[in-house]
Design a protein around this motif. Sequence first.
Motif, PDB file in Angstrom:
ATOM      1  N   HIS A 128      29.109  -9.705   5.913  1.00 32.10           N
ATOM      2  CA  HIS A 128      30.397 -10.296   6.273  1.00 32.10           C
ATOM      3  C   HIS A 128      31.134  -9.537   7.369  1.00 32.10           C
ATOM      4  CE1 HIS A 128      29.224 -12.433   2.808  1.00 32.10           C
ATOM      5  NE2 HIS A 128      29.769 -11.634   1.910  1.00 32.10           N
ATOM      6  N   VAL A 129      30.393  -8.872   8.260  1.00 30.66           N
ATOM      7  CA  VAL A 129      30.990  -8.281   9.456  1.00 30.66           C
ATOM      8  C   VAL A 129      31.189  -9.402  10.475  1.00 30.66           C
ATOM      9  CG1 VAL A 129      30.631  -6.648  11.358  1.00 30.66           C
ATOM     10  CG2 VAL A 129      29.943  -6.035   9.029  1.00 30.66           C
ATOM     11  N   GLU A 130      32.345  -9.441  11.108  1.00 30.71           N
ATOM     12  CA  GLU A 130      32.650 -10.487  12.072  1.00 30.71           C
ATOM     13  C   GLU A 130      31.606 -10.507  13.188  1.00 30.71           C
ATOM     14  OE1 GLU A 130      34.639  -8.125  11.091  1.00 30.71           O
ATOM     15  OE2 GLU A 130      36.412  -9.047  10.146  1.00 30.71           O
ATOM     16  N   PRO A 131      31.225 -11.700  13.679  1.00 32.22           N
ATOM     17  CA  PRO A 131      30.165 -11.803  14.694  1.00 32.22           C
ATOM     18  C   PRO A 131      30.385 -10.947  15.930  1.00 32.22           C
ATOM     19  CG  PRO A 131      30.597 -13.957  13.762  1.00 32.22           C
ATOM     20  CD  PRO A 131      31.641 -13.037  13.196  1.00 32.22           C
ATOM     21  N   GLU A 132      31.633 -10.899  16.453  1.00 33.50           N
ATOM     22  CA  GLU A 132      31.847 -10.083  17.657  1.00 33.50           C
ATOM     23  C   GLU A 132      31.670  -8.606  17.359  1.00 33.50           C
ATOM     24  OE1 GLU A 132      34.965 -10.503  21.094  1.00 33.50           O
ATOM     25  OE2 GLU A 132      35.801  -9.114  19.594  1.00 33.50           O
ATOM     26  N   LEU A 133      32.170  -8.144  16.219  1.00 29.54           N
ATOM     27  CA  LEU A 133      32.012  -6.739  15.861  1.00 29.54           C
ATOM     28  C   LEU A 133      30.541  -6.427  15.592  1.00 29.54           C
ATOM     29  CD1 LEU A 133      33.107  -3.980  15.247  1.00 29.54           C
ATOM     30  CD2 LEU A 133      33.755  -4.773  12.961  1.00 29.54           C
ATOM     31  N   ALA A 134      29.827  -7.353  14.945  1.00 29.58           N
ATOM     32  CA  ALA A 134      28.392  -7.162  14.709  1.00 29.58           C
ATOM     33  C   ALA A 134      27.647  -7.069  16.035  1.00 29.58           C
ATOM     34  CB  ALA A 134      27.835  -8.308  13.870  1.00 29.58           C
ATOM     35  N   ALA A 135      28.068  -7.864  17.022  1.00 31.19           N
ATOM     36  CA  ALA A 135      27.441  -7.824  18.343  1.00 31.19           C
ATOM     37  C   ALA A 135      27.662  -6.470  19.012  1.00 31.19           C
ATOM     38  CB  ALA A 135      27.994  -8.946  19.220  1.00 31.19           C
ATOM     39  N   ILE A 136      28.877  -5.927  18.878  1.00 29.39           N
ATOM     40  CA  ILE A 136      29.188  -4.620  19.470  1.00 29.39           C
ATOM     41  C   ILE A 136      28.364  -3.520  18.808  1.00 29.39           C
ATOM     42  CG2 ILE A 136      31.007  -2.861  19.649  1.00 29.39           C
ATOM     43  CD1 ILE A 136      32.982  -5.210  20.108  1.00 29.39           C
ATOM     44  N   LEU A 137      28.276  -3.554  17.487  1.00 23.26           N
ATOM     45  CA  LEU A 137      27.483  -2.556  16.771  1.00 23.26           C
ATOM     46  C   LEU A 137      25.994  -2.707  17.085  1.00 23.26           C
ATOM     47  CD1 LEU A 137      29.335  -2.697  13.343  1.00 23.26           C
ATOM     48  CD2 LEU A 137      29.404  -0.820  15.000  1.00 23.26           C
ATOM     49  N   TYR A 138      25.553  -3.954  17.278  1.00 23.13           N
ATOM     50  CA  TYR A 138      24.166  -4.199  17.646  1.00 23.13           C
ATOM     51  C   TYR A 138      23.869  -3.600  19.020  1.00 23.13           C
ATOM     52  CZ  TYR A 138      19.798  -6.813  18.417  1.00 23.13           C
ATOM     53  OH  TYR A 138      18.497  -7.170  18.667  1.00 23.13           O
ATOM     54  N   VAL A 141      23.276   0.222  18.736  1.00 24.94           N
ATOM     55  CA  VAL A 141      21.957   0.713  18.321  1.00 24.94           C
ATOM     56  C   VAL A 141      20.893   0.400  19.369  1.00 24.94           C
ATOM     57  CG1 VAL A 141      22.477   0.655  15.857  1.00 24.94           C
ATOM     58  CG2 VAL A 141      21.427  -1.351  16.923  1.00 24.94           C
ATOM     59  N   LEU A 142      21.053  -0.727  20.092  1.00 28.37           N
ATOM     60  CA  LEU A 142      20.084  -1.027  21.154  1.00 28.37           C
ATOM     61  C   LEU A 142      20.131   0.036  22.245  1.00 28.37           C
ATOM     62  CD1 LEU A 142      20.478  -4.894  21.679  1.00 28.37           C
ATOM     63  CD2 LEU A 142      18.623  -3.693  20.505  1.00 28.37           C
ATOM     64  N   ILE A 143      21.322   0.530  22.541  1.00 26.88           N
ATOM     65  CA  ILE A 143      21.480   1.531  23.597  1.00 26.88           C
ATOM     66  C   ILE A 143      21.190   2.938  23.081  1.00 26.88           C
ATOM     67  CG2 ILE A 143      23.129   2.645  25.160  1.00 26.88           C
ATOM     68  CD1 ILE A 143      24.590  -0.105  25.272  1.00 26.88           C
ATOM     69  N   GLY A 144      21.731   3.270  21.902  1.00 25.85           N
ATOM     70  CA  GLY A 144      21.748   4.671  21.497  1.00 25.85           C
ATOM     71  C   GLY A 144      20.706   5.144  20.512  1.00 25.85           C
ATOM     72  N   SER A 145      20.068   4.231  19.772  1.00 22.51           N
ATOM     73  CA  SER A 145      19.189   4.683  18.688  1.00 22.51           C
ATOM     74  C   SER A 145      17.866   5.235  19.198  1.00 22.51           C
ATOM     75  CB  SER A 145      18.911   3.522  17.732  1.00 22.51           C
ATOM     76  OG  SER A 145      18.101   2.538  18.350  1.00 22.51           O
ATOM     77  N   PHE A 189      27.659   1.956  26.702  1.00 19.24           N
ATOM     78  CA  PHE A 189      28.278   1.261  25.571  1.00 19.24           C
ATOM     79  C   PHE A 189      29.622   0.648  25.972  1.00 19.24           C
ATOM     80  CE2 PHE A 189      30.281   1.631  21.121  1.00 19.24           C
ATOM     81  CZ  PHE A 189      29.761   0.404  20.723  1.00 19.24           C
ATOM     82  N   ASP A 190      30.410   1.380  26.764  1.00 23.31           N
ATOM     83  CA  ASP A 190      31.681   0.838  27.257  1.00 23.31           C
ATOM     84  C   ASP A 190      31.447  -0.442  28.062  1.00 23.31           C
ATOM     85  OD1 ASP A 190      33.289   2.750  26.102  1.00 23.31           O
ATOM     86  OD2 ASP A 190      33.441   4.005  27.901  1.00 23.31           O
ATOM     87  N   LYS A 191      30.427  -0.432  28.913  1.00 25.34           N
ATOM     88  CA  LYS A 191      30.100  -1.616  29.713  1.00 25.34           C
ATOM     89  C   LYS A 191      29.668  -2.770  28.802  1.00 25.34           C
ATOM     90  CE  LYS A 191      28.635   0.794  33.931  1.00 25.34           C
ATOM     91  NZ  LYS A 191      27.485   1.085  34.830  1.00 25.34           N
ATOM     92  N   ALA A 192      28.892  -2.459  27.770  1.00 29.81           N
ATOM     93  CA  ALA A 192      28.419  -3.496  26.856  1.00 29.81           C
ATOM     94  C   ALA A 192      29.586  -4.123  26.094  1.00 29.81           C
ATOM     95  CB  ALA A 192      27.395  -2.915  25.882  1.00 29.81           C
ATOM     96  N   PRO A 205      19.933 -12.735  21.098  1.00 27.35           N
ATOM     97  CA  PRO A 205      19.500 -12.944  22.490  1.00 27.35           C
ATOM     98  C   PRO A 205      20.587 -12.606  23.512  1.00 27.35           C
ATOM     99  CG  PRO A 205      18.791 -14.769  21.110  1.00 27.35           C
ATOM    100  CD  PRO A 205      19.727 -13.947  20.277  1.00 27.35           C
ATOM    101  N   ALA A 206      21.827 -13.001  23.226  1.00 27.50           N
ATOM    102  CA  ALA A 206      22.920 -12.747  24.173  1.00 27.50           C
ATOM    103  C   ALA A 206      23.191 -11.256  24.326  1.00 27.50           C
ATOM    104  CB  ALA A 206      24.185 -13.471  23.717  1.00 27.50           C
ATOM    105  N   VAL A 207      23.220 -10.527  23.217  1.00 31.86           N
ATOM    106  CA  VAL A 207      23.491  -9.091  23.276  1.00 31.86           C
ATOM    107  C   VAL A 207      22.325  -8.350  23.931  1.00 31.86           C
ATOM    108  CG1 VAL A 207      23.997  -7.018  21.930  1.00 31.86           C
ATOM    109  CG2 VAL A 207      24.986  -9.212  21.249  1.00 31.86           C
ATOM    110  N   GLU A 208      21.117  -8.750  23.600  1.00 32.64           N
ATOM    111  CA  GLU A 208      19.944  -8.111  24.211  1.00 32.64           C
ATOM    112  C   GLU A 208      19.936  -8.314  25.722  1.00 32.64           C
ATOM    113  OE1 GLU A 208      16.685  -9.789  22.030  1.00 32.64           O
ATOM    114  OE2 GLU A 208      17.410  -8.928  20.136  1.00 32.64           O
ATOM    115  N   ALA A 209      20.354  -9.499  26.185  1.00 29.11           N
ATOM    116  CA  ALA A 209      20.403  -9.763  27.627  1.00 29.11           C
ATOM    117  C   ALA A 209      21.426  -8.850  28.307  1.00 29.11           C
ATOM    118  CB  ALA A 209      20.742 -11.225  27.872  1.00 29.11           C
ATOM    119  N   ILE A 210      22.567  -8.644  27.659  1.00 30.16           N
ATOM    120  CA  ILE A 210      23.596  -7.767  28.217  1.00 30.16           C
ATOM    121  C   ILE A 210      23.084  -6.330  28.295  1.00 30.16           C
ATOM    122  CG2 ILE A 210      25.831  -6.694  27.696  1.00 30.16           C
ATOM    123  CD1 ILE A 210      26.725  -9.463  26.631  1.00 30.16           C
ATOM    124  N   VAL A 211      22.470  -5.859  27.223  1.00 35.97           N
ATOM    125  CA  VAL A 211      21.960  -4.481  27.195  1.00 35.97           C
ATOM    126  C   VAL A 211      20.824  -4.316  28.203  1.00 35.97           C
ATOM    127  CG1 VAL A 211      20.765  -2.762  25.776  1.00 35.97           C
ATOM    128  CG2 VAL A 211      22.699  -4.040  24.834  1.00 35.97           C
TER     129      VAL A 211
END
Length: 238
Positions: A128-138, A141-145, A189-192, A205-211
């Motif tokens: 139940h994390v809001e979609p936009e916040l889930a996208a930011i957290l996603y 991890v795509l950038i930093g993990s 991360f700031d840019k993302a 797909p949208a978040v992966e394209a941005i990253v």
Amino acid sequence: MLHFVRTILILPFLTAQSSCAEPLVPSGKFVGQLKLKKDAECTFPGPWQVQERFGYIDESGTGWLTVKGDCTDGASIPQWAQPFVGGPMTLRYLPAAVLHDHYSKSVRPVYGWLQTQRMFHDVLLDSHVEPELAAILYAAVLIGSKKWIVRLQGTPCDIGEVCVRRYGMVAVYESEPEIYDTRAFKTQFDKAIAQIKADGATGEPAVEAIVREITGSTIYLDTLSGVIAPDFVPIATE
């Protein structure tokens, strides 16, 4: 209900059918209760120890399981980001964070890197994390993990340039360390975050394209299975 018992943190049994105002795309299912307790024996990746089996079955039927004795530091959120993202022990992040720790911080991860990051995003939404916040957290991890890939290598043939024999294959594991505490991570991360908010981007797909645009296309983002196999050239049998 959440219970604090001495140093034990217990999250209730969660299901994809739990009531929630947010529309959830993933339809995964949680199995068991997530119980965490501070333990002096836990030094990596953090001081919290899982007290019993807790798992998640994603919509493809793939099971993700953390077991008693696993250690975690919660969500890997740098201190500078915590005022607007939340702290490492934010309750709604914990199921995703604990499972992500189990599968990404082991010596030899068993699932592909991108598959593991997508699981993290799915669990956030089913928690139940809001979609936009889930996208930011996603994006985080795509950038930093920590990243990993397995390359299958074989014995070259004596015909052509890309022929590889099917026997004698070996798996070569390659990895890159996490970069959460680096300047490069903060910049990317700031840019993302800015792009996600500007585009209203949600979903993998949208978040992966941005990253991908921010970091440059990488083998990690382009390989869901986490395995790169050499090309085979069929050899005529007649």
